[in-house]
Each structure stands twice: as structure tokens, then as C-alpha cells.
Motif scaffolding. Sequence first.
Motif, PDB file in Angstrom:
ATOM      1  N   GLN A 116      39.300  16.231  27.439  1.00 41.29           N
ATOM      2  CA  GLN A 116      38.236  16.042  28.419  1.00 41.29           C
ATOM      3  C   GLN A 116      38.645  14.952  29.398  1.00 41.29           C
ATOM      4  OE1 GLN A 116      34.520  14.838  26.723  1.00 41.29           O
ATOM      5  NE2 GLN A 116      33.362  15.379  28.552  1.00 41.29           N
ATOM      6  N   LEU A 117      38.401  15.207  30.663  1.00 38.55           N
ATOM      7  CA  LEU A 117      38.701  14.221  31.686  1.00 38.55           C
ATOM      8  C   LEU A 117      37.548  13.227  31.726  1.00 38.55           C
ATOM      9  CD1 LEU A 117      40.931  13.656  33.719  1.00 38.55           C
ATOM     10  CD2 LEU A 117      39.598  14.886  35.402  1.00 38.55           C
ATOM     11  N   ALA A 118      37.797  12.025  31.260  1.00 36.38           N
ATOM     12  CA  ALA A 118      36.776  10.976  31.211  1.00 36.38           C
ATOM     13  C   ALA A 118      37.463   9.651  31.531  1.00 36.38           C
ATOM     14  CB  ALA A 118      36.118  10.935  29.831  1.00 36.38           C
ATOM     15  N   ASP A 119      36.758   8.588  31.361  1.00 34.97           N
ATOM     16  CA  ASP A 119      37.314   7.271  31.664  1.00 34.97           C
ATOM     17  C   ASP A 119      38.085   6.712  30.475  1.00 34.97           C
ATOM     18  OD1 ASP A 119      36.265   7.256  34.227  1.00 34.97           O
ATOM     19  OD2 ASP A 119      34.359   6.412  33.565  1.00 34.97           O
ATOM     20  N   HIS A 120      39.132   7.395  30.090  1.00 33.03           N
ATOM     21  CA  HIS A 120      39.998   6.901  29.021  1.00 33.03           C
ATOM     22  C   HIS A 120      41.438   7.314  29.328  1.00 33.03           C
ATOM     23  CE1 HIS A 120      38.684  10.940  27.632  1.00 33.03           C
ATOM     24  NE2 HIS A 120      39.940  11.056  27.242  1.00 33.03           N
ATOM     25  N   GLY A 121      42.360   6.650  28.682  1.00 31.62           N
ATOM     26  CA  GLY A 121      43.774   6.937  28.911  1.00 31.62           C
ATOM     27  C   GLY A 121      44.370   7.677  27.722  1.00 31.62           C
ATOM     28  N   VAL A 122      45.461   8.360  27.978  1.00 27.06           N
ATOM     29  CA  VAL A 122      46.171   9.093  26.939  1.00 27.06           C
ATOM     30  C   VAL A 122      47.650   8.736  27.050  1.00 27.06           C
ATOM     31  CG1 VAL A 122      46.819  11.374  26.095  1.00 27.06           C
ATOM     32  CG2 VAL A 122      44.531  10.993  26.980  1.00 27.06           C
ATOM     33  N   HIS A 123      48.241   8.421  25.916  1.00 22.18           N
ATOM     34  CA  HIS A 123      49.680   8.170  25.866  1.00 22.18           C
ATOM     35  C   HIS A 123      50.296   9.218  24.955  1.00 22.18           C
ATOM     36  CE1 HIS A 123      53.395   5.950  26.127  1.00 22.18           C
ATOM     37  NE2 HIS A 123      53.493   6.027  24.803  1.00 22.18           N
ATOM     38  N   ASN A 124      51.288   9.928  25.437  1.00 16.88           N
ATOM     39  CA  ASN A 124      51.886  11.048  24.716  1.00 16.88           C
ATOM     40  C   ASN A 124      53.368  10.766  24.490  1.00 16.88           C
ATOM     41  OD1 ASN A 124      52.408  13.525  23.661  1.00 16.88           O
ATOM     42  ND2 ASN A 124      52.092  14.663  25.551  1.00 16.88           N
ATOM     43  N   THR A 125      53.819  10.865  23.238  1.00 18.63           N
ATOM     44  CA  THR A 125      55.221  10.622  22.913  1.00 18.63           C
ATOM     45  C   THR A 125      55.704  11.690  21.948  1.00 18.63           C
ATOM     46  OG1 THR A 125      54.851   8.238  23.083  1.00 18.63           O
ATOM     47  CG2 THR A 125      56.829   8.937  21.957  1.00 18.63           C
ATOM     48  N   SER A 126      56.957  12.108  22.111  1.00 23.09           N
ATOM     49  CA  SER A 126      57.564  13.027  21.153  1.00 23.09           C
ATOM     50  C   SER A 126      58.981  12.547  20.864  1.00 23.09           C
ATOM     51  CB  SER A 126      57.562  14.462  21.677  1.00 23.09           C
ATOM     52  OG  SER A 126      58.277  14.534  22.882  1.00 23.09           O
ATOM     53  N   SER A 127      59.470  12.906  19.686  1.00 21.93           N
ATOM     54  CA  SER A 127      60.784  12.452  19.266  1.00 21.93           C
ATOM     55  C   SER A 127      61.524  13.600  18.596  1.00 21.93           C
ATOM     56  CB  SER A 127      60.623  11.285  18.295  1.00 21.93           C
ATOM     57  OG  SER A 127      61.865  10.884  17.800  1.00 21.93           O
ATOM     58  N   PHE A 128      62.797  13.773  18.937  1.00 25.13           N
ATOM     59  CA  PHE A 128      63.620  14.846  18.392  1.00 25.13           C
ATOM     60  C   PHE A 128      65.011  14.326  18.098  1.00 25.13           C
ATOM     61  CE2 PHE A 128      60.575  17.377  20.813  1.00 25.13           C
ATOM     62  CZ  PHE A 128      60.338  18.439  19.957  1.00 25.13           C
ATOM     63  N   LEU A 129      65.704  15.043  17.233  1.00 21.52           N
ATOM     64  CA  LEU A 129      67.138  14.880  17.114  1.00 21.52           C
ATOM     65  C   LEU A 129      67.702  15.741  18.233  1.00 21.52           C
ATOM     66  CD1 LEU A 129      69.543  13.776  15.566  1.00 21.52           C
ATOM     67  CD2 LEU A 129      69.440  15.792  14.115  1.00 21.52           C
ATOM     68  N   TRP A 130      68.318  15.145  19.211  1.00 26.29           N
ATOM     69  CA  TRP A 130      68.554  15.768  20.499  1.00 26.29           C
ATOM     70  C   TRP A 130      70.037  15.796  20.835  1.00 26.29           C
ATOM     71  CZ3 TRP A 130      64.720  18.022  23.134  1.00 26.29           C
ATOM     72  CH2 TRP A 130      64.886  18.306  24.480  1.00 26.29           C
ATOM     73  N   ASP A 131      70.508  16.915  21.343  1.00 22.34           N
ATOM     74  CA  ASP A 131      71.854  17.020  21.897  1.00 22.34           C
ATOM     75  C   ASP A 131      71.693  16.972  23.417  1.00 22.34           C
ATOM     76  OD1 ASP A 131      74.423  17.595  22.677  1.00 22.34           O
ATOM     77  OD2 ASP A 131      74.452  19.616  21.842  1.00 22.34           O
ATOM     78  N   ALA A 132      71.993  15.834  23.999  1.00 25.58           N
ATOM     79  CA  ALA A 132      71.737  15.620  25.422  1.00 25.58           C
ATOM     80  C   ALA A 132      72.538  16.561  26.312  1.00 25.58           C
ATOM     81  CB  ALA A 132      72.036  14.170  25.787  1.00 25.58           C
ATOM     82  N   ALA A 133      73.660  17.061  25.819  1.00 18.20           N
ATOM     83  CA  ALA A 133      74.489  17.950  26.637  1.00 18.20           C
ATOM     84  C   ALA A 133      73.899  19.354  26.749  1.00 18.20           C
ATOM     85  CB  ALA A 133      75.895  18.034  26.044  1.00 18.20           C
ATOM     86  N   ASN A 134      73.187  19.828  25.719  1.00 20.34           N
ATOM     87  CA  ASN A 134      72.739  21.224  25.698  1.00 20.34           C
ATOM     88  C   ASN A 134      71.228  21.401  25.631  1.00 20.34           C
ATOM     89  OD1 ASN A 134      75.422  22.215  25.680  1.00 20.34           O
ATOM     90  ND2 ASN A 134      75.549  21.758  23.506  1.00 20.34           N
ATOM     91  N   ASP A 135      70.504  20.483  25.032  1.00 21.12           N
ATOM     92  CA  ASP A 135      69.056  20.613  24.878  1.00 21.12           C
ATOM     93  C   ASP A 135      68.357  20.105  26.136  1.00 21.12           C
ATOM     94  OD1 ASP A 135      69.722  21.421  22.348  1.00 21.12           O
ATOM     95  OD2 ASP A 135      69.217  19.513  21.419  1.00 21.12           O
TER      96      ASP A 135
END
Length: 159
Positions: A116-135
Amino acid sequence: MSKLVKDEVRRKDKNGNQDDESHGARGKEKKIDEPDHHDDSKKVENTYQLGPYKRFPDGAATEILRDVLTSHLQEEKYEVQRSQELIITLTGIIKSRVKELEIPRYKIIVLMHLGQLADHGVHNTSSFLWDAANDTFASFSFKNSSLFCVATVYAVYYE
């Protein structure tokens, strides 16, 4: 009815001669006519390919996100009960449209946050084991007068 076969269990004595087992049954019973449980999945040879032939088009995925979110959420009002089914529907549409790009050897993950769009903030984070060259990933944020939505498509290369 399956046939039963007795497999004689033999053992060697001290001199190396084979001797029938003398305790109880002379062997174990084995069913012959039972079907073997083979894995019928498709076997694929290893290609020894270390990278993709064609890189995932994150720009095209961003356009898919923009198109789906704006067309389905433009006039939508935020309702708690409806939001869950809306997320399931929209992530399915996005995933199928991204798979239509037919980029081989990428696993597609669609993550969506709707609120819902209201007077509050949202912080979103995700974490992966990542291959920066291909993913890679693509993300798009949408909001109207009632709700906000953040959708992300992760394309993870697998060998």
C-alpha cells in the motif's frame, strides 16, 4: 503373479571350496517379473560449456516488467486479500514472457513486492551466490495513487 527364484548363497570353507549355507533357508528369494524402476528423464551429454552462447537480455526483461506492471496495475486499488493472488498472477505472466525470449541455460527467478502506498518507507535487499560474468537481473518499480510494486527478474546461468 511373479515367479520366484532362489539364489543359493554359497560361502568358501578354509580350503577355498564352496559350500552351501547350512542355516535355515538355502538362499534369498528374488522376484524376476517386477519392473525395473529406471529414470526415464532425458539424459544429456556434458557440453563442457563454461559460459553462455547468448547473454541474457536484461533490457528486454526490463521492458517486459514495465509492460506487465503498467498494464495490470494502472487502475488497480490496493486490497490486502487481492494482493496475494495478484502477485501470483503477475509473476506467472512475467516468467512466461521472459521464457519466450528462449535464452538457453538460464534459470529464471521472479521476485515481486506489492504494498500500500502510504507514509512509510520500504527497504528491499536480496542476496545470492552470484557469478558476475554470466548472471544478471532486471528490475522495475511501479506506483499509482494506491499501491507500489517492485518486480525483479533474476537470470542465473547454469552449466
